[in-house]
Design a protein around this motif. Structure first.
Motif, mmCIF file in Angstrom:
data_model
loop_
_atom_site.group_PDB
_atom_site.id
_atom_site.type_symbol
_atom_site.label_atom_id
_atom_site.label_comp_id
_atom_site.label_asym_id
_atom_site.label_seq_id
_atom_site.Cartn_x
_atom_site.Cartn_y
_atom_site.Cartn_z
ATOM 1 N N HIS A 1 1.003 -1.261 0.126
ATOM 2 C CA HIS A 1 0.026 0.031 -0.206
ATOM 3 C C HIS A 1 0.869 1.136 -0.130
ATOM 4 O O HIS A 1 0.525 2.243 -0.441
ATOM 5 N N TYR B 1 -5.236 -0.351 -4.274
ATOM 6 C CA TYR B 1 -4.140 -1.258 -3.501
ATOM 7 C C TYR B 1 -2.668 -0.487 -3.672
ATOM 8 O O TYR B 1 -1.804 -0.639 -2.756
ATOM 9 N N PRO C 1 -9.283 -4.966 -2.245
ATOM 10 C CA PRO C 1 -8.415 -5.220 -3.229
ATOM 11 C C PRO C 1 -7.814 -6.492 -3.372
ATOM 12 O O PRO C 1 -7.333 -6.724 -4.190
ATOM 13 N N HIS C 2 -8.225 -7.240 -2.381
ATOM 14 C CA HIS C 2 -7.165 -8.432 -2.186
ATOM 15 C C HIS C 2 -7.689 -9.683 -3.084
ATOM 16 O O HIS C 2 -8.181 -10.623 -2.777
#
Length: 326
Positions: free
Chosen positions: A92, A117, A150-151
């Motif tokens: 990040h 991200y 975002p993962h």
């Protein structure tokens, strides 16, 4: 998997977009000559020729989890450089170097996560435009914008969508290698990823609906694809991901979930550990609730995507079995 936690202060991620965008611009424009070279992916095909031969597709990936996949799909036809390679680096808040900028400017294909991200990677692409460069932004591919989770590398469904897209892009960039890329994709999905796929399917079929808790939102895409029931409030998960202070109400809710053993397993991101999270981990262990450790990037750094994810899924499967007796 046992990993020493890498601690971040609760505010480390807040306001990261403005700060990293400014840092990226300043570093890219002023740090020429002082940057170290970006790390090459450790997952290239053994039959590959010398790096920089000019015959390979030069690929840059913002993060090594996507870089690992891109390298294995491309084999000897690609040369992949991942920018984020250390488990100790927070993707990040990364500040790009002049070396990173040179790598991006020379790449024929670029892969960034997006969804807020790695805003610094978007800045690198815009600062170093390439007229013939193909770009994959995972967030755009899966239809998520900043503010969404975002993962996506923790979503098996989205991982397969990325595999499809990378292969399609390779074939457009190098039409003569289309058959080779198709073969690589087939082998990767049916053989290399087979243990990963079996674990995902097995956990879902056996433990779907099992209530779990987590330290942050990195676990949410995985829990959804596995059919697990996430009891930790979304507001807590998102606050931890963003480096904000969780509310007293959320903390009290989680404390009760742990003390009353409403959750069967607690999943903990060791790369984002705060005093609140450490207290939850300690209490979960005290209550006999299995704690599963996950990381945000490849751990160890030299692991492949499938080695990393399979190890974590096996830990989760064992913990679910212990907690449920199934």
């Amino acid at each position: 998997m046992s990993l020493a936690p890498v601690l971040r202060t609760p505010r480390q991620r807040s306001a990261r977009f403005a700060l990293t965008a400014a840092a990226a611009t300043m570093t890219v424009l002023t740090a020429a000559g002082c940057a170290t070279s970006p790390a090459k992916s450790g997952h290239t095909d053994a039959s590959g020729g010398a790096s920089g031969s000019g015959k390979k597709i030069q690929v840059v990936a913002a993060e090594n989890f996507w870089g690992s996949i891109a390298s294995q799909l491309g084999g000897s036809h690609v040369d992949v450089t991942s920018i984020i390679t250390s488990p100790d680096t927070d993707p990040h808040d990364y500040e790009p170097t002049a070396g990173n900028a040179r790598t991006v400017s020379g790449a024929r294909y670029a892969i960034v996560n997006g969804i807020g991200y790695d805003a610094w990677a978007d800045k690198l692409l815009s600062t170093n435009p390439g007229s013939d460069r193909t770009e994959l932004k995972v967030g755009d591919l899966v239809g998520l914008k900043p503010g969404g989770n975002p993962h996506r590398w923790y979503s098996p469904r989205d991982v397969h969508r990325v595999i499809e897209k990378i292969t399609a892009d390779y074939k457009k960039i190098d039409p003569a290698g289309a058959a080779y890329f198709d073969q690589r994709k087939t082998a990767f999905e049916t053989k290399t990823l087979a243990p990963y796929t079996r674990l995902v399917s097995g956990i879902k079929s056996k433990y779907a609906g099992t209530p779990i808790g987590a330290s942050e939102s990195i676990v949410t895409p995985l829990s959804k694809d596995l059919g697990l029931k996430m009891l930790t409030p979304d507001t807590f998960l998102n606050a931890m991901n963003e480096g904000a202070d969780p509310s007293a109400k959320d903390k009290a809710t989680i404390d009760q979930q742990i003390k009353k053993k409403q959750i069967k397993v607690y999943v903990y991101n060791s790369q984002n550990s705060t005093p609140d999270v450490q207290a939850q981990v300690k209490e979960a262990k005290a209550q006999g609730i299995p704690v599963v450790t996950v990381t945000e990037t490849l751990a160890p750094a030299g692991a492949s995507f499938q080695q990393w994810q399979t190890g974590q899924l096996r830990d989760l499967e064992r913990s679910l079995a212990k907690a449920t007796g199934k």
